[in-house]
Scaffold this active site. Structure first.
Site, PDB file in Angstrom:
ATOM      1  N   GLU A   1       4.318   6.532  -7.494  1.00 26.50           N
ATOM      2  CA  GLU A   1       4.517   6.359  -8.926  1.00 26.50           C
ATOM      3  C   GLU A   1       5.321   5.096  -9.242  1.00 26.50           C
ATOM      4  O   GLU A   1       5.153   4.500 -10.312  1.00 26.50           O
ATOM      5  CB  GLU A   1       5.203   7.584  -9.510  1.00 26.50           C
ATOM      6  CG  GLU A   1       5.397   7.549 -11.017  1.00 26.50           C
ATOM      7  CD  GLU A   1       4.104   7.432 -11.807  1.00 26.50           C
ATOM      8  OE1 GLU A   1       4.152   6.939 -12.955  1.00 26.50           O
ATOM      9  OE2 GLU A   1       3.039   7.847 -11.279  1.00 26.50           O
TER      10      GLU A   1
ATOM     11  N   GLY B   1       9.893  -4.069  -8.504  1.00 20.62           N
ATOM     12  CA  GLY B   1      10.767  -2.960  -8.841  1.00 20.62           C
ATOM     13  C   GLY B   1      12.225  -3.261  -8.544  1.00 20.62           C
ATOM     14  O   GLY B   1      12.551  -3.966  -7.582  1.00 20.62           O
ATOM     15  N   GLN B   2      13.104  -2.703  -9.345  1.00 22.97           N
ATOM     16  CA  GLN B   2      14.540  -2.900  -9.159  1.00 22.97           C
ATOM     17  C   GLN B   2      15.045  -2.287  -7.857  1.00 22.97           C
ATOM     18  O   GLN B   2      16.079  -2.705  -7.331  1.00 22.97           O
ATOM     19  CB  GLN B   2      15.303  -2.293 -10.336  1.00 22.97           C
ATOM     20  CG  GLN B   2      16.827  -2.471 -10.251  1.00 22.97           C
ATOM     21  CD  GLN B   2      17.574  -1.689 -11.301  1.00 22.97           C
ATOM     22  OE1 GLN B   2      17.140  -1.612 -12.449  1.00 22.97           O
ATOM     23  NE2 GLN B   2      18.691  -1.071 -10.915  1.00 22.97           N
ATOM     24  N   LYS B   3      14.328  -1.310  -7.297  1.00 22.55           N
ATOM     25  CA  LYS B   3      14.791  -0.700  -6.055  1.00 22.55           C
ATOM     26  C   LYS B   3      15.062  -1.766  -5.003  1.00 22.55           C
ATOM     27  O   LYS B   3      16.028  -1.692  -4.246  1.00 22.55           O
ATOM     28  CB  LYS B   3      13.782   0.310  -5.521  1.00 22.55           C
ATOM     29  CG  LYS B   3      14.257   1.034  -4.257  1.00 22.55           C
ATOM     30  CD  LYS B   3      13.214   1.982  -3.741  1.00 22.55           C
ATOM     31  CE  LYS B   3      12.070   1.261  -3.054  1.00 22.55           C
ATOM     32  NZ  LYS B   3      12.496   0.623  -1.775  1.00 22.55           N
TER      33      LYS B   3
ATOM     34  N   GLY C   1       0.806  -1.204   0.000  1.00 21.25           N
ATOM     35  CA  GLY C   1       0.000   0.000   0.000  1.00 21.25           C
ATOM     36  C   GLY C   1       0.843   1.259   0.000  1.00 21.25           C
ATOM     37  O   GLY C   1       2.024   1.231  -0.340  1.00 21.25           O
TER      38      GLY C   1
ATOM     39  N   LEU D   1      11.773   6.321  -5.640  1.00 20.07           N
ATOM     40  CA  LEU D   1      10.459   6.464  -5.024  1.00 20.07           C
ATOM     41  C   LEU D   1      10.224   5.308  -4.062  1.00 20.07           C
ATOM     42  O   LEU D   1      10.478   4.146  -4.382  1.00 20.07           O
ATOM     43  CB  LEU D   1       9.386   6.497  -6.099  1.00 20.07           C
ATOM     44  CG  LEU D   1       9.514   7.619  -7.130  1.00 20.07           C
ATOM     45  CD1 LEU D   1       8.322   7.623  -8.079  1.00 20.07           C
ATOM     46  CD2 LEU D   1       9.653   8.974  -6.441  1.00 20.07           C
TER      47      LEU D   1
ATOM     48  N   GLN E   1      15.535  -8.549  -3.114  1.00 14.96           N
ATOM     49  CA  GLN E   1      14.242  -9.192  -2.916  1.00 14.96           C
ATOM     50  C   GLN E   1      13.729  -9.806  -4.209  1.00 14.96           C
ATOM     51  O   GLN E   1      13.295 -10.967  -4.236  1.00 14.96           O
ATOM     52  CB  GLN E   1      13.239  -8.155  -2.402  1.00 14.96           C
ATOM     53  CG  GLN E   1      11.788  -8.616  -2.388  1.00 14.96           C
ATOM     54  CD  GLN E   1      10.867  -7.527  -1.896  1.00 14.96           C
ATOM     55  OE1 GLN E   1      10.861  -7.209  -0.710  1.00 14.96           O
ATOM     56  NE2 GLN E   1      10.095  -6.926  -2.800  1.00 14.96           N
TER      57      GLN E   1
ATOM     58  N   HIS F   1       4.981   2.142  -7.754  1.00 16.76           N
ATOM     59  CA  HIS F   1       3.970   1.087  -7.847  1.00 16.76           C
ATOM     60  C   HIS F   1       3.167   1.209  -9.140  1.00 16.76           C
ATOM     61  O   HIS F   1       2.883   0.215  -9.817  1.00 16.76           O
ATOM     62  CB  HIS F   1       3.003   1.154  -6.667  1.00 16.76           C
ATOM     63  CG  HIS F   1       3.623   0.934  -5.328  1.00 16.76           C
ATOM     64  ND1 HIS F   1       3.691   1.921  -4.377  1.00 16.76           N
ATOM     65  CD2 HIS F   1       4.208  -0.153  -4.780  1.00 16.76           C
ATOM     66  CE1 HIS F   1       4.270   1.449  -3.288  1.00 16.76           C
ATOM     67  NE2 HIS F   1       4.606   0.184  -3.506  1.00 16.76           N
TER      68      HIS F   1
END
Length: 351
Positions: free
Chosen positions: A65, A190-192, A61, A232, A196, A67
């Site tokens: 941007e 996401g690559q961030k 949640g 982000l 994971q 997500h």
């Protein structure tokens, strides 16, 4: 026809039926919301019957941007798109911010309804309770936990795992549950959170999962602020105005390390270059008298295949086309931020 579920009128009808069976406290939404596995699986069976592909974006949640970039990618590539919202207790240590993690369901649903690619919009939201996801119960203290948990041995102790022991056990467990419930054709991360995402791809491979298969677990480049390249993250909401000013220091430090690596520097020289940038920011904070603290947690380079640390004297030419993860973490006051840059043949990882 299931495909009609992504059209506004049909979505409204399905949602109205769902609300009669569920908590009246849920915010209104034209997107169907499912709070139980049983309800969702009834919907998913129709997708199987009609041979519709289902894209899946798992989240906790507080959508931003980053997500929504994943949502739009799913909308582009799948007949139907499902997003889950579940703040997972098992990936928070007892001292971490489970209670204060931002929960913005009403706004999340609003921004989801605004997403559209061609004639496709988000098809469903999976919003399970803790009891639904952990029928045996869940305790943040690992020593007190009972039930079934998933651990990817040898891949969760490095990088982020060094700073957050047992974190990836919680991630692997909840994502296995989500994959079993949602049965996605494609899943998007996401690559961030690169460790994971790669760990989950390993898990999907080792457990012989078909929904998604390893080739259908996609890693999408990090979404960044257009002005200062800050990655982000939902945790950015914790930053004070001055904290927000210094948060880009992490990515700037990684860029310095990347430039060093490209110029032929050793891993140690490049990591030191990154640490030097952080120290420059710390010095500037002190000189300016800003009411914020910046602290480096770590910067390192790891092999993208097994997460093993790259040796101090290794240089770019010795790695050839192998992908190296250049990653780091900082504390801005009490908020911990992470980021990374992939070095090498990036298309071997992101797809």
């Amino acid at each position: 026809m299931l495909f009609a579920c992504i059209r506004r009128p049909a979505s409204t009808l399905i949602f109205s039926h769902f609300r009669n069976m569920s908590s009246a406290s849920l915010p209104p939404s034209s997107i169907p919301i499912f709070t139980t596995v049983a309800e969702y699986r009834e919907w998913r069976r129709r997708a199987f019957v009609e041979n519709k592909s289902v894209g899946f974006v798992p989240t906790m949640g507080a959508l931003h941007e980053g997500h929504l970039t994943l949502v739009r990618r799913s909308l582009q590539e799948n007949d139907l798109t499902v997003l889950s919202i579940f703040v997972n207790p098992a990936q928070f240590a007892p001292h971490e911010d489970l209670a204060t993690y931002p929960r913005t369901l009403e706004r999340d649903l609003e921004v989801l309804t605004e997403q559209q690619v061609a004639d496709r919009q988000p098809s469903a939201v999976f919003l399970p309770t803790v009891k639904e996801m952990y029928p045996s119960g869940i305790n943040q203290d690992v020593s007190q936990q009972k039930g079934t948990f998933v651990e990817v041995k040898g891949y969760g102790e490095q990088m982020e795992g060094k700073s957050r022991p047992m974190f990836f056990r919680g991630v692997a467990t909840v994502v296995t549950k989500l994959f079993n419930a949602v049965e996605p054709t494609n899943a998007y991360f996401g690559q961030k959170d690169i460790q994971q995402a790669l760990l989950l791809r390993r898990m999907v491979t080792d457990l012989l999962l078909s929904h998604p298969s390893p080739d259908h677990l996609h890693i999408v480049p990090t979404a960044r602020d257009a002005t200062d390249n800050l990655a982000l993250s939902s945790r950015n909401a914790y930053l004070s105005p001055e904290g927000r000013k210094v948060a880009p220091a992490l990515y700037a430090s990684l860029q310095a390390a990347e430039n060093c690596w490209s110029a032929g520097g050793s891993k140690r020289e490049c990591v030191d270059a990154a640490a030097g940038i952080i120290q420059q920011w710390v010095d500037q904070i002190e000189e300016q008298g800003w009411a914020v603290k910046l602290k480096l947690d770590y910067v390192d380079m790891n092999d993208a295949g097994d997460f093993e640390v790259v040796g101090d004297e290794v240089v770019q030419t010795e790695k050839g086309g192998e992908v190296v993860i250049l990653s780091g973490a900082v504390y801005v006051d009490q908020t911990r931020l992470i980021d990374n840059i992939l070095l090498g043949s990036v298309d071997k990882v992101t797809r």
